[in-house]
Design a protein around this motif. Structure first.
Motif, PDB file in Angstrom:
ATOM      1  N   ASP A   1       5.080  11.630   2.693  1.00 13.45           N
ATOM      2  CA  ASP A   1       4.323  11.641   1.444  1.00 13.45           C
ATOM      3  C   ASP A   1       5.277  11.715   0.247  1.00 13.45           C
ATOM      4  O   ASP A   1       5.111  11.001  -0.745  1.00 13.45           O
ATOM      5  N   ALA A   2       6.279  12.574   0.362  1.00 13.53           N
ATOM      6  CA  ALA A   2       7.241  12.722  -0.738  1.00 13.53           C
ATOM      7  C   ALA A   2       8.022  11.419  -0.940  1.00 13.53           C
ATOM      8  O   ALA A   2       8.240  10.978  -2.079  1.00 13.53           O
TER       9      ALA A   2
ATOM     10  N   HIS B   1       7.149   4.158  -4.035  1.00 20.34           N
ATOM     11  CA  HIS B   1       6.093   3.375  -4.680  1.00 20.34           C
ATOM     12  C   HIS B   1       6.302   3.349  -6.190  1.00 20.34           C
ATOM     13  O   HIS B   1       6.161   2.307  -6.840  1.00 20.34           O
ATOM     14  N   GLY B   2       6.668   4.515  -6.742  1.00 20.15           N
ATOM     15  CA  GLY B   2       6.913   4.586  -8.178  1.00 20.15           C
ATOM     16  C   GLY B   2       8.053   3.658  -8.579  1.00 20.15           C
ATOM     17  O   GLY B   2       7.981   2.964  -9.595  1.00 20.15           O
TER      18      GLY B   2
ATOM     19  N   THR C   1       7.013  -0.264  -7.979  1.00 20.47           N
ATOM     20  CA  THR C   1       5.967  -0.816  -8.849  1.00 20.47           C
ATOM     21  C   THR C   1       6.236  -0.531 -10.319  1.00 20.47           C
ATOM     22  O   THR C   1       5.564  -1.079 -11.178  1.00 20.47           O
TER      23      THR C   1
ATOM     24  N   GLY D   1       5.724   8.439  -2.382  1.00 21.98           N
ATOM     25  CA  GLY D   1       5.444   8.556  -3.814  1.00 21.98           C
ATOM     26  C   GLY D   1       6.598   8.028  -4.645  1.00 21.98           C
ATOM     27  O   GLY D   1       6.408   7.249  -5.587  1.00 21.98           O
ATOM     28  N   GLU D   2       7.810   8.431  -4.293  1.00 22.16           N
ATOM     29  CA  GLU D   2       8.974   8.005  -5.077  1.00 22.16           C
ATOM     30  C   GLU D   2       9.264   6.522  -4.887  1.00 22.16           C
ATOM     31  O   GLU D   2       9.583   5.813  -5.841  1.00 22.16           O
TER      32      GLU D   2
ATOM     33  N   ASP E   1       0.841  -1.181   0.000  1.00 20.37           N
ATOM     34  CA  ASP E   1       0.000   0.000   0.000  1.00 20.37           C
ATOM     35  C   ASP E   1       0.893   1.254   0.000  1.00 20.37           C
ATOM     36  O   ASP E   1       1.827   1.355   0.783  1.00 20.37           O
ATOM     37  N   ARG E   2       0.578   2.200  -0.874  1.00 28.07           N
ATOM     38  CA  ARG E   2       1.434   3.384  -1.009  1.00 28.07           C
ATOM     39  C   ARG E   2       1.646   4.098   0.327  1.00 28.07           C
ATOM     40  O   ARG E   2       2.734   4.574   0.632  1.00 28.07           O
ATOM     41  N   ALA E   3       0.578   4.116   1.132  1.00 28.84           N
ATOM     42  CA  ALA E   3       0.652   4.871   2.381  1.00 28.84           C
ATOM     43  C   ALA E   3       1.504   4.181   3.454  1.00 28.84           C
ATOM     44  O   ALA E   3       1.783   4.751   4.490  1.00 28.84           O
TER      45      ALA E   3
ATOM     46  N   GLU F   1       4.438  15.328   5.540  1.00 19.30           N
ATOM     47  CA  GLU F   1       4.837  15.785   4.214  1.00 19.30           C
ATOM     48  C   GLU F   1       6.124  15.087   3.747  1.00 19.30           C
ATOM     49  O   GLU F   1       6.258  14.725   2.578  1.00 19.30           O
TER      50      GLU F   1
END
Lengths: 488, 294
Positions: free
Chosen positions: A428-429, A435-436, A439, A432-433, A219-221, A425
């Motif tokens: 979150d940054a 997870h990118g 995946t 995102g990276e 999960d991204r979070a 924050e």
């Protein structure tokens, strides 16, 4: 068997001595408690977290005249509700619950009440001393002040299938393939090799191909909770002393690449699974090694737990327990476990009932009261008190002493959440990276982590670099106090 | 006369006050906060920061990415909603009996809370447990697709969910438009030998322009402020590639508690939305047909 009995007897004696000492110190159910006759507005995470409080509602009412008004707030956004309350002038909650990563945000903003004077006033020092040292130093204090108590001691450990490692055929094949014995992995390199080895053949005799690895979720979070301890084990950290990111380096890249390699050994589709679905997958498939939270070993044996519908007790019998592997870098071996997503409760600075809140806190920390929410198949509250790690503490659930011993070692050696202003924050940054990268198939770990680090620099500047350096110094001090040898 | 005017103002005053209090004041406050730097700590007062918030946003790849993906979703979803909605409206128009019941039934997706729809679509698109992959595999032998964690499938998943949820609403508005077209006009065209396509092209579509205009504008607004569906279906992933504007705005305001940047982004979106709406109106509204469409 004899050994197990001895262990239980010893554990029982330890548990009895500890709880006896605490009771002698006056922290068992008080004979003549002050009656506060108030209603406290308590923000709590919902669902399986509510039993942390609901087990005590009658007790608190009868003993202290305290009525609990439980206000549910979803786990990922509860700190937002706290900040909303703060921005609206405060007063909505007497006590709040959040992930420890928001301690820095909420304390720096002036929302959480330092508890040290109250602890002294209410003579509750012994109860706080009974909190696992790591959780107390890392998650209950900010800048040396006590600002929270744990209510859920989540840490992830390594679960492995004993039938995989004890399988003679697997042992022979492994020895033939690698020239070494098949044993529990000490390093992530070993882990990768073993995970790959167990992927793609029927080592469990179930008629289907097995897999090597599964983690709690992609999960991204939540994605950083798996990578960050690996990064720290490889010698990285969140920041250096000047608050420059200390993860976009060889340590972070190695951890990210290793993690990506491990995904290939997980059951298909694992990258899109939720928290609960990963557990269903672990039970539904033959997965040799899993990295998962304490809930599994604590209540996976129960017929009515949320694991039961996925497989439960029969599969539980096959699990062994261990700490996460690590990296040996320049002769230094580090193997941090993931100490993410535990929960803490705190008193707000806006409460007019701080003494009543302290009565609630004392109740939650008193071993024989606290155990009620831990010893409950419907509760998500894992061990965090020193007295929690013995089978004698449990009357309903039946975790093994082997599991509890491993759990105790794991919580003492966990890589903690970042826990400073701006964590939301920053994460979150990073999420995102990461997870990118994990995946996707086009980008390098270096590039992804560099981009995250660039954002972190900008976030640090926006929060004020000097402020952040000071905050980070507090976090590092807590690492030191907890005895963690984190590099970077 | 003056008394009448005063009475009229008196009657209108509550509405005007409500509009000022609920519409204008928050808007002005939003513009003011867009130029302030806020700390999550309310004890630290905001300070004027000029265009810093805008500069910070423009320098944030997530902001730029959120605008790109929002525009991509907007283009695909709007076109599909209008085309499919119109086809559905024509189908509904042809129903002679129990049309009201059918209309009520097809409106169910629109009536579902977006948050619930998001969770349902996330489950449907789940790689391992989702019904869509199950159907694709069992019927067509297609290997599981990582719908929500790869591109462009994550984008497709969001568009599908948005189209599913709002197309019935579009269809019902367009159905309302179809019912306003005089039957005589269509009959006369048929008697004059106009084919079905010609009647559609030269009579129905021109007369439907105002309805396309209204429903298109509503959909543009809806899609630009999209939040729950993408948040639950992809969580913004893979990476940040499906963090739409609404999701990023929510993060700024409620995850990072940065009211300054959140307000600046809101101001930016209001301006962008106005420009998109103007462009859309220019594309759809045909001044020559104004008279015909009433």
């Amino acid at each position: 068997m004899t050994q197990g009995k001895e262990m239980n007897r010893r554990a029982f004696l330890r548990y009895s001595a500890a709880t006896g000492a605490l009771a002698a110190a006056g922290f068992a159910a008080p004979a003549r408690a002050e009656m506060y006759n108030v209603t406290l507005n308590i923000m709590s995470h919902p669902g399986q977290i509510l039993p942390i409080y609901t087990h005590h509602t009658d007790f608190l009412k009868e003993t202290y005249g305290i009525t609990l008004n439980l206000l549910e707030s979803p786990d990922p956004t509860s700190y937002q509700d706290s900040l909303k309350d703060l921005n609206a002038g405060g007063g909505k909650y007497d006590m709040v619950m959040h992930f420890p990563r928001y301690n820095g945000d909420l304390t720096s903003a002036g929302y959480l009440k330092p508890l040290d004077e109250l602890i002294e006033k209410h003579d509750a020092g012994a109860l706080f001393d009974n909190i696992s040292d790591a959780y107390r130093k890392l998650y209950c204090e900010w800048g040396g002040d006590t600002i929270a108590i744990p209510v859920d001691g989540d840490v992830a450990m390594m679960y492995y299938r004993k039938d995989a490692f004890d399988n003679p055929e697997a042992q022979a094949r492994y020895r033939e393939q690698f020239g070494t014995d098949l044993k529990l992995p000490r390093t992530w390199d070993d882990f990768k090799q073993i995970a790959a080895f167990f992927t793609g053949w029927d080592w469990a005799g179930s008629g289907r191909n097995g897999y090597g690895f599964q983690t709690s979720t992609w999960d991204r979070a939540f994605i950083e909770q798996q990578w960050a301890p690996m990064m720290a084990s490889a010698g990285g950290n969140w920041f250096d002393d000047e608050c420059n990111p200390a993860f976009n380096n060889a340590a972070g890249v190695r951890a990210a690449n290793d993690l990506k390699a491990l995904i290939a050994t997980a059951p298909p589709g694992s990258a899109s699974l939720s928290w609960g679905q990963t557990m269903e997958t672990i039970f539904a498939e033959d997965v040799a090694m899993s990295l998962w939270y304490m809930d599994l070993g604590r209540l996976g044996w129960a017929e009515n737990s949320w694991f039961a519908s996925s497989g439960g007790p029969e599969t539980m019998a096959k699990f062994g327990y261990a700490q996460w592997p690590g990296y040996e870098i320049d002769g230094i071996y580090r193997n941090f476990n993931s100490m993410f997503y535990g929960r803490v409760a705190a008193v707000t600075n806006f409460t007019e009932n701080e003494d009543a809140c302290m009565a609630v806190i004392k109740t939650l920390l008193t071993p024989e009261r606290r155990v009620l929410s831990m010893d409950d198949a419907q509760s998500g509250s894992d061990m965090f008190l020193k007295t929690d790690y013995t089978t004698d503490a449990f009357k309903v659930l039946t975790p093994s002493q082997e599991f509890l011993d491993a759990a105790k070692a794991v919580i003492s050696n966990g890589f903690p959440e970042m826990n400073m202003p701006g964590t939301g924050e920053y994460m979150d940054a990073l999420q995102g990276e990461l997870h990118g990268f994990l995946t996707g198939d086009g980008d390098s770990a270096e590039a992804a982590l560099d981009r995250a680090a660039d954002r972190w620099q900008s976030i640090t500047d926006r929060y004020g670099r000097e402020n952040q350096i000071a905050a980070w110094a507090k976090v590092r001090a807590s690492y030191k106090a907890a005895g963690l040898n984190i590099g970077g | 006369m003056r008394g009448q005017k005063r009475f009229a103002w008196l009657m209108a005053a509550p509405s005007i006050l409500a509009m000022v209090a609920l519409g204008i004041v928050p808007l002005v406050w939003m513009v003011w906060t867009a130029f302030q730097s806020f700390s999550p700590n309310p004890r630290i007062p905001p300070r004027f920061s000029g265009l810093d918030n805008l500069g910070n946003l423009v320098g944030d790849p997530q902001f730029v990415g959120s605008l790109k993906i929002t525009i991509l979703v907007l283009i695909a979803a709007l076109i599909l909603q209008l085309v499919l909605g119109f086809i559905l409206a024509l189908a509904l128009y042809s129903i002679k009996r129990a049309r009201g019941l059918v209309v009520s039934l097809i409106l169910i997706p629109t009536a579902i809370a977006p948050i619930v729809a998001g969770i349902v679509w996330w489950m449907l698109f789940n790689t391992r447990f989702g019904a869509i992959n199950s159907v694709l595999f069992q019927w067509f032998g297609i290997d599981p697709v990582n719908w929500t964690i790869e591109m462009p499938t994550a984008y497709i998943a969001i568009v599908v969910a948005v189209v599913w949820q709002w197309t019935p609403f579009v269809a019902v508005i367009l159905l309302g438009g179809l019912t306003t077209i005089p039957r005589d006009t269509l009959d006369a065209a048929r008697i004059d030998g106009a084919t079905a396509w010609q009647r559609l092209r030269y009579i129905v579509l021109p007369l439907m322009r105002p309805f396309f205009l209204v429903v298109g504008l509503l959909m543009i607004i809806e899609i630009v402020r999209l939040y729950e569906l993408p948040f639950y279906i992809t969580q913004g992933g893979p990476g940040n590639q499906t963090v739409v504007a609404g999701v990023f705005l929510f993060k700024l305001a409620f995850s990072f508690f940065d009211l300054g940047r959140a307000s600046m982004m809101s101001v930016f979106l209001v301006i962008a939305l106005s420009m998109i709406a103007a462009l859309y109106m220019r594309l759809v509204a045909d001044h020559k047909n104004k008279g015909a469409s009433g």
